[in-house]
Design an enzyme around this catalytic site. Structure first.
Site, PDB file in Angstrom:
ATOM      1  N   SER A 190       0.960  -1.193  -0.044  1.00  0.00           N
ATOM      2  CA  SER A 190       0.128   0.196  -0.032  1.00  0.00           C
ATOM      3  C   SER A 190       0.849   1.305   0.024  1.00  0.00           C
ATOM      4  O   SER A 190       1.684   1.224   0.802  1.00  0.00           O
ATOM      5  CB  SER A 190      -0.722   0.004   1.306  1.00  0.00           C
ATOM      6  OG  SER A 190      -1.806   1.254   1.311  1.00  0.00           O
TER       7      SER A 190
ATOM      8  N   ILE B 281       3.792  11.582   3.280  1.00  0.00           N
ATOM      9  CA  ILE B 281       2.727  11.631   2.329  1.00  0.00           C
ATOM     10  C   ILE B 281       1.949  12.096   3.195  1.00  0.00           C
ATOM     11  O   ILE B 281       0.992  12.854   3.043  1.00  0.00           O
ATOM     12  CB  ILE B 281       2.462  10.443   1.223  1.00  0.00           C
ATOM     13  CG1 ILE B 281       3.469   9.892   0.795  1.00  0.00           C
ATOM     14  CG2 ILE B 281       1.486  10.901   0.289  1.00  0.00           C
ATOM     15  CD1 ILE B 281       4.231  10.614  -0.353  1.00  0.00           C
ATOM     16  N   GLY B 282       1.022  11.402   4.221  1.00  0.00           N
ATOM     17  CA  GLY B 282       0.277  11.673   4.899  1.00  0.00           C
ATOM     18  C   GLY B 282      -1.392  11.087   4.536  1.00  0.00           C
ATOM     19  O   GLY B 282      -2.337  11.900   4.710  1.00  0.00           O
TER      20      GLY B 282
ATOM     21  N   CYS C 128       0.176   3.756  10.150  1.00  0.00           N
ATOM     22  CA  CYS C 128       0.818   4.995   9.316  1.00  0.00           C
ATOM     23  C   CYS C 128       1.421   5.999  10.380  1.00  0.00           C
ATOM     24  O   CYS C 128       0.712   6.336  11.357  1.00  0.00           O
ATOM     25  CB  CYS C 128      -0.244   5.390   8.613  1.00  0.00           C
ATOM     26  SG  CYS C 128       0.193   7.062   7.691  1.00  0.00           S
TER      27      CYS C 128
ATOM     28  N   LYS D 113      -2.258  -4.590   9.239  1.00  0.00           N
ATOM     29  CA  LYS D 113      -0.806  -4.173   9.024  1.00  0.00           C
ATOM     30  C   LYS D 113      -0.051  -3.465  10.026  1.00  0.00           C
ATOM     31  O   LYS D 113      -0.618  -2.506  10.697  1.00  0.00           O
ATOM     32  CB  LYS D 113      -1.002  -2.951   7.921  1.00  0.00           C
ATOM     33  CG  LYS D 113       0.383  -2.189   7.405  1.00  0.00           C
ATOM     34  CD  LYS D 113       0.917  -2.858   6.156  1.00  0.00           C
ATOM     35  CE  LYS D 113       2.061  -2.101   5.475  1.00  0.00           C
ATOM     36  NZ  LYS D 113       1.872  -1.342   4.427  1.00  0.00           N
TER      37      LYS D 113
ATOM     38  N   ILE E  12       6.546  -5.309   7.865  1.00  0.00           N
ATOM     39  CA  ILE E  12       6.076  -4.210   8.663  1.00  0.00           C
ATOM     40  C   ILE E  12       5.636  -2.891   7.720  1.00  0.00           C
ATOM     41  O   ILE E  12       6.136  -3.010   6.503  1.00  0.00           O
ATOM     42  CB  ILE E  12       7.289  -3.904   9.477  1.00  0.00           C
ATOM     43  CG1 ILE E  12       8.835  -3.689   8.962  1.00  0.00           C
ATOM     44  CG2 ILE E  12       7.612  -4.741  10.770  1.00  0.00           C
ATOM     45  CD1 ILE E  12      10.008  -2.989   9.544  1.00  0.00           C
ATOM     46  N   ASN E  13       5.104  -2.128   8.391  1.00  0.00           N
ATOM     47  CA  ASN E  13       5.035  -0.683   8.013  1.00  0.00           C
ATOM     48  C   ASN E  13       6.254   0.049   7.949  1.00  0.00           C
ATOM     49  O   ASN E  13       7.354  -0.459   8.593  1.00  0.00           O
ATOM     50  CB  ASN E  13       3.827   0.134   8.441  1.00  0.00           C
ATOM     51  CG  ASN E  13       3.323   1.158   7.541  1.00  0.00           C
ATOM     52  OD1 ASN E  13       4.038   1.817   7.206  1.00  0.00           O
ATOM     53  ND2 ASN E  13       2.127   1.533   7.602  1.00  0.00           N
ATOM     54  N   THR E  14       6.422   1.329   7.817  1.00  0.00           N
ATOM     55  CA  THR E  14       7.881   2.146   8.163  1.00  0.00           C
ATOM     56  C   THR E  14       8.368   2.421   9.340  1.00  0.00           C
ATOM     57  O   THR E  14       7.418   2.238  10.354  1.00  0.00           O
ATOM     58  CB  THR E  14       7.555   3.518   7.153  1.00  0.00           C
ATOM     59  OG1 THR E  14       6.495   4.016   7.727  1.00  0.00           O
ATOM     60  CG2 THR E  14       7.395   3.007   5.649  1.00  0.00           C
TER      61      THR E  14
ATOM     62  N   GLY F 117       9.254  -4.995   3.791  1.00  0.00           N
ATOM     63  CA  GLY F 117      10.201  -4.100   4.321  1.00  0.00           C
ATOM     64  C   GLY F 117      11.487  -4.219   3.704  1.00  0.00           C
ATOM     65  O   GLY F 117      11.963  -5.377   3.784  1.00  0.00           O
TER      66      GLY F 117
END
Lengths: 253, 308
Positions: free
Chosen positions: B21, B71-72, B130, B165, B191-193, B244
């Protein structure tokens, strides 16, 4: 479209201080490219660093070859400067909206390394005048014969052409005849001044903007800038914008 | 021909390679570059109920071995998504996973009730990770009690697969994962960031307009692998989708060996627009060379040598 290709370097030579001309084989990208478009250029050896590709405007597309004029300003451009003939480099393009075709005489305003997309325009369009400004004569790129026009030069230190900014040349040009379409590419303050001059003369003005990019084709929204019509993506809504859409006070590069 | 298919619970993927995503829109841009039907699946950019403009630029910055983004959650909102993305996704022939986010549990519930019944939606990824929004996102995914409550509410809305996520910006990702799974999550995406920032020393300012952002790319791969490994060890029967730092076929295989059933390519596609296809092709070669009868057997095939 856009195409991802591993391109062969057919020529690379320095044409001004810290600035080189790079010619790559890319028949399918070359066939589709129009002035104002760019490619995302990778690096000869795949590695984690630099991670992102670099956007470079196309200076010409002819005979299955793409020409770029690149100035060394950092790590990525320094690596590309080390390329030799027959090296290979990945490129992705053509990208961006390109310049709208002029409806009358086109006045091209190039500041520094903003020159390449306007060079492409000068080669493709018929009735053009090219105004080209640089800091000094060492930075001036010697233009190839096929450009189709002899540029008017301005240098900050007066070592070549008129002493002063290229926007002074624009003012003189528009005073003589404001019935033209202006296209500009270069440092942000130059674009802002160009937009101001054009609005005073009520002349159409298109600017090619820069932004840090990741995907280059409008998927990630990383390159977005604020305009009078909300956020726009420089890579896909641009890089060419109508100067009146840009909020020149808010937008900083 | 090696069978590359994998199952994430009830969802069968033709191969383990998905697009993460945020890096791929809903597929319309990259569909002009390669045949996206060749992918195992796509996870769309996170959708929210109302349109979101996104954060103040600059939104991206390159860092050693990767990049930061803030990005938000810029997105056109669920209404535009239904009018524009859904017709596009109807024609897509790989798994379509829609990512959703809300600022409150009830926003998540509303979004899920709108999205889940739509035909082209094969699974829903719940974005509780996020790091670039003030409310929702990561603030959900760092609290196991909130995660539990959220998934319990969402579980009753649809029978379609729900993926959690996960953010690595926590002390114990296993605790968060257990809460999600116990409350009904069908799979974990890890993972996410990672939260990061960089600074312009000539202007004394942060490089990102939002000050901090999420770090992606090769630099985070070791962190991602460690998280996938920990999750698989603690929850061996829960499908994990590893994400990741995947920028090569070997990276994808590492994630699978650590315990991932499938993987997601994110920022790797910026460095190489054809990366997902390269991974699919090389996965087959790896199976042939290493004698895996099918790609699914790679999952968790990590061998910990004895202590001698």
């Amino acid at each position: 479209m856009p195409f991802e290709r591993i391109s062969n370097v057919t020529a690379k030579d320095f044409i001004a201080e810290g600035t080189f001309r790079l010619v790559l084989e890319a028949p399918d990208i070359g066939e589709k490219a129009v002035p104002g478009q760019f490619v995302m250029m990778g690096f000869p050896t795949p590695s984690a660093d630099p991670f992102l590709r670099r956007p470079f405007s196309i200076a010409n597309a002819e005979w299955g070859r793409l020409e770029f004029l690149i100035r060394v300003v950092g790590w990525g451009t320094a690596i590309i400067a080390g390329l030799s003939s027959n090296d290979k480099i990945p490129i992705f393009g053509p990208l961006g909206n390109g310049f709208p075709e002029p409806k009358q005489k086109a006045v091209l305003v190039a500041g520094g390394i903003g020159l390449p997309p306007l060079l492409f325009a000068a080669r493709r369009w018929r009735d053009v005048k090219l105004l080209y400004g640089e800091k000094s004569i060492d930075a001036i790129c010697k233009l190839p014969e096929d450009t189709g026009c002899v540029p008017e030069i301005a240098t900050d230190d007066g070592s070549s052409g008129e002493k002063g900014f290229v926007t002074e040349l624009l003012k003189k040009e528009l005073k003589g005849n404001f019935k033209c379409d202006v296209y500009a590419c270069g440092p942000f303050p130059m674009l802002r001044e160009t937009a101001k001059i054009c609005s005073e003369f009520n002349t159409m003005c298109f600017v090619s903007l820069e932004s840090r990019m990741a995907c280059g084709l409008g998927a990630c929204q990383g390159c977005a800038i604020r305009t009078k019509k909300g956020f726009k993506k420089v890579c896909s809504d641009g890089p060419v914008f109508d100067a009146t859409e840009i909020d020149w006070e808010v937008f900083r590069d | 021909m090696i069978d590359l298919s994998v199952n994430i619970g009830s969802l069968r993927l033709k191969n383990p390679v998905l697009m993460a995503s945020g890096c791929f829109g809903w597929g319309s841009e990259y569909s002009k570059v390669f045949d996206i039907d060749a992918l195992g699946g796509i996870v769309t950019k996170t959708i929210t109920l109302k349109p979101r403009e996104g954060n103040k630029p600059p939104r991206i910055w390159e860092t050693p071995g990767g990049m930061l983004n803030s990005i938000g959650l810029a997105n056109p909102g669920v209404e535009t998504f239904i009018n524009e993305a859904i017709p596009f996704l109807e024609k897509v022939r790989c798994a379509r996973v829609v990512s959703i986010a809300g600022e409150t549990v009830s926003e998540f519930e509303r979004l899920l009730s709108i999205i889940a019944p739509l035909e082209p939606v094969d699974a829903i990824e719940i974005n509780i990770s996020c790091p670039n929004v003030e409310k929702g996102g990561m603030s959900f995914g760092t609290d196991p009690a909130v995660v539990s409550r959220l998934f319990a509410s969402l579980r009753v809305i649809t029978k379609k697969p729900l993926w959690a996520k996960l953010t690595p910006n926590v002390t114990d990702i296993v605790e968060i994962a257990k809460s999600a799974v116990e409350a009904g999550a069908d799979a974990l995406v890890a993972i996410n960031t990672l939260i990061g920032m960089d600074i312009d020393i000539m202007n004394f300012t942060p490089r990102l307009g939002n000050i901090t952002g999420g770090l992606s790319g090769p630099a985070i791969k070791p962190v991602a692998l460690a998280k996938v490994y920990a999750l698989h060890k603690a929850l061996p029967n829960v499908p994990i989708i590893g994400s990741g730092g995947i920028v090569s076929p070997g990276d994808a295989i590492s994630h699978m060996l650590a315990g991932a059933t499938a993987i997601q390519v994110g920022s790797g596609i910026f460095a190489n627009p054809l990366l997902p296809l390269e991974i699919i092709e090389n996965l087959e070669l790896y199976c042939l060379n290493m004698d895996f009868p099918r790609a699914a057997y790679i999952t968790g095939y990590l061998i910990i040598p004895g202590n001698k």
